[in-house]
Structure formats: C-alpha cells, structure tokens
Scaffold this motif. Structure first.
Motif, short mmCIF file in Angstrom:
data_model
loop_
_atom_site.label_atom_id
_atom_site.label_comp_id
_atom_site.label_asym_id
_atom_site.label_seq_id
_atom_site.Cartn_x
_atom_site.Cartn_y
_atom_site.Cartn_z
N ALA A 66 -27.00 -23.31 -18.78
CA ALA A 66 -26.57 -23.15 -17.38
C ALA A 66 -25.64 -24.29 -16.96
O ALA A 66 -24.61 -24.06 -16.30
CB ALA A 66 -27.78 -23.07 -16.47
N LYS A 67 -25.97 -25.51 -17.35
CA LYS A 67 -25.13 -26.65 -17.01
C LYS A 67 -23.81 -26.58 -17.75
O LYS A 67 -22.74 -26.90 -17.20
CB LYS A 67 -25.84 -27.96 -17.33
CG LYS A 67 -25.06 -29.20 -16.88
CD LYS A 67 -25.89 -30.47 -17.04
CE LYS A 67 -25.12 -31.67 -16.51
NZ LYS A 67 -25.92 -32.93 -16.64
N ARG A 69 -22.28 -23.90 -18.71
CA ARG A 69 -21.48 -22.85 -18.05
C ARG A 69 -20.75 -23.42 -16.84
O ARG A 69 -19.58 -23.12 -16.61
CB ARG A 69 -22.38 -21.69 -17.64
CG ARG A 69 -21.61 -20.50 -17.04
CD ARG A 69 -22.55 -19.44 -16.51
NE ARG A 69 -23.40 -18.91 -17.55
CZ ARG A 69 -24.73 -19.09 -17.61
NH1 ARG A 69 -25.35 -19.81 -16.67
NH2 ARG A 69 -25.44 -18.56 -18.58
N GLN A 70 -21.45 -24.23 -16.09
CA GLN A 70 -20.84 -24.85 -14.90
C GLN A 70 -19.70 -25.79 -15.29
O GLN A 70 -18.62 -25.76 -14.69
CB GLN A 70 -21.91 -25.60 -14.11
CG GLN A 70 -21.40 -26.25 -12.84
CD GLN A 70 -22.50 -27.01 -12.11
OE1 GLN A 70 -23.58 -27.25 -12.67
NE2 GLN A 70 -22.23 -27.41 -10.88
N ARG A 73 -16.18 -24.30 -16.36
CA ARG A 73 -15.22 -23.85 -15.34
C ARG A 73 -14.17 -24.92 -15.09
O ARG A 73 -13.02 -24.61 -14.78
CB ARG A 73 -15.96 -23.50 -14.06
CG ARG A 73 -16.96 -22.35 -14.22
CD ARG A 73 -17.58 -21.95 -12.91
NE ARG A 73 -18.61 -20.94 -13.12
CZ ARG A 73 -19.88 -21.07 -12.76
NH1 ARG A 73 -20.28 -22.17 -12.14
NH2 ARG A 73 -20.75 -20.09 -12.98
N THR A 74 -14.56 -26.18 -15.21
CA THR A 74 -13.59 -27.27 -15.05
C THR A 74 -12.74 -27.41 -16.32
O THR A 74 -11.52 -27.60 -16.24
CB THR A 74 -14.32 -28.59 -14.76
OG1 THR A 74 -15.06 -28.45 -13.54
CG2 THR A 74 -13.32 -29.73 -14.60
N HIS A 200 -18.37 -20.53 -23.23
CA HIS A 200 -18.33 -20.32 -21.78
C HIS A 200 -16.95 -20.62 -21.19
O HIS A 200 -16.56 -20.01 -20.19
CB HIS A 200 -19.42 -21.13 -21.09
CG HIS A 200 -20.79 -20.52 -21.24
ND1 HIS A 200 -21.13 -19.33 -20.64
CD2 HIS A 200 -21.87 -20.92 -21.95
CE1 HIS A 200 -22.37 -19.02 -20.96
NE2 HIS A 200 -22.84 -19.96 -21.75
#
Length: 222
Positions: A66-67, A69-70, A73-74, A200
């Motif tokens: 989950a981390k 994946r976040q 995005r950057t 991701h």
C-alpha cells in the motif's frame, strides 16, 4: 542444467524467475561450501534455516504494498531515476532499475553506491528519485553518507532498509522498512519492494506490465 522451479512466467519482465535464480544459486553455494569443507555442518544448518524463512519474510515485505503504491504515484511523474547499493545490494540496484525502465519506460540506472561521487552524482537534481538500497550491514554507514549527498542536492531519497537500519537512518523523502533478515537472504527479500515499485509505477502510468513495448523473452529470440 540447474532448474529454478519457478513455474510459468507470464510477464516478459521476469520477476519470480529472478528470485528463484537467487535461491537456486544460494543452495548451490551452500552445497559447494560443504563439499569443499569451508562450511561446517552448523553453518549449513544456519544458512538452510535462513532460506526456509524466506517465504515468511517475503510475505512481510508484501505488507508494504500500500505504501509502495502511494510512492509510485510520485515516481511516475519523473523522467529519470537512480538506484544505488553496495555489496549484494548493487545487483539489486541493477534489478530495480531494469524493472522500472522495462515496464514504465522511465529512464533508470543502477549504480554501485561507492561510485556515486565518480559520475552519477552529476545527474542528481531537485526531485530526482534516488532509490537507496541499504540493509543494516557493514556498508550501511557508507551508504547513508551517499544518501546525504543526494539529499544535499535536493534529490528525492527513497530508502529501502530493514528495521535496524530504519532506527539509525537520517531523515529522507520516504522509507520502506523491511524485517531484519540474515545477510545471506537479504537480496531475496529486498527484491520484492523493488519489483512492486516498478509494477505500481507502471499501473499509475497505464503501461502494459506483462507485455512492454519492444520487448521479447530472451528464450524466444536469438
């Protein structure tokens, strides 16, 4: 021939084949060590027990998804990325960079962290993602010094370390803290977040993670 027993690999950018090859070579090294008399029976037991713990530790590494994946995005907003590591973490830097460039089409390079000041550091600029692979081994402090150089140049340092390293690491853009693992199996466990980061990031960009453009499996072409 030395079978890896990885099973079918659907994606062109092989992932489980990589980790299975590491495990197979580790088994070969242990067997050779015993035959040559450079490993005691106790050493063999310790190394085999460490290998047996890999599935459990990989499951723990997957909890970071989950981390990751976040963070992806950057990373997806970047045109370039660097991966650095020392010792056995250097080949992991190459693997992380390869997977990222293969399925996201972001230009990525892996370097030995000790070579950072001899060229690659010239590429570090504001917001450049630099993935630092640094388990808490004998090279940890030197790798942290390299990460300081990245931070001083306003690069985005993403540190991949273990729980012991996380407690000693300086502040950075982001950190992925894996379980503490024996050095003999650290590459197997640390490969997981590197591959997930590429995966991701590719999803964030909308690229095909299984059939990247222009690529073909090496076993199917000359």
């Amino acid at each position: 021939m030395l079978p890896t027993l990885a099973g079918p690999e659907v994606g062109v950018a092989s992932t489980k084949a990589f980790t299975c090859q590491l495990a197979t070579l580790a088994c070969l090294a242990i067997a050779a060590g015993r035959e040559r008399g450079v490993l005691s029976a106790e050493d063999e037991i310790s190394l085999v027990r460490a290998l047996c713990s890999v599935p459990r530790l990989m499951t723990m590494a997957l909890e970071l998804e989950a981390k990751i994946r976040q963070l992806s995005r950057t990373i997806a907003l970047s045109r370039d990325a660097l991966f650095i590591g020392r010792g056995t973490s250097y080949p992991l830097a190459l693997e992380g960079a390869l997977k990222l460039k293969e399925i996201t089409y972001i230009h990525a390079e892996g370097y030995a962290a000790g070579e950072l000041k001899h060229g690659p550091i010239a590429l570090v600029e504001k917001d450049l993602p630099v993935i630092v692979i640094a388990p808490s081994d004998a090279s940890f402090e030197k790798t942290m010094s390299n990460m300081h150089e990245v931070i001083a140049r306003e690069g985005r340092a993403l540190l991949m370390t273990d729980q012991s390293g996380a407690s000693l690491a300086p502040e950075c853009w982001a950190m992925l803290s894996l379980p503490d693992v024996p050095a003999s199996i650290a590459p197997l466990v640390f490969a997981i977040p590197l591959q997930l980061l590429a995966y991701h990031t590719a999803l964030a960009l909308g690229t095909d993670v299984d059939q990247p453009r222009n690529l073909a499996k090496s076993v199917t072409v000359e």
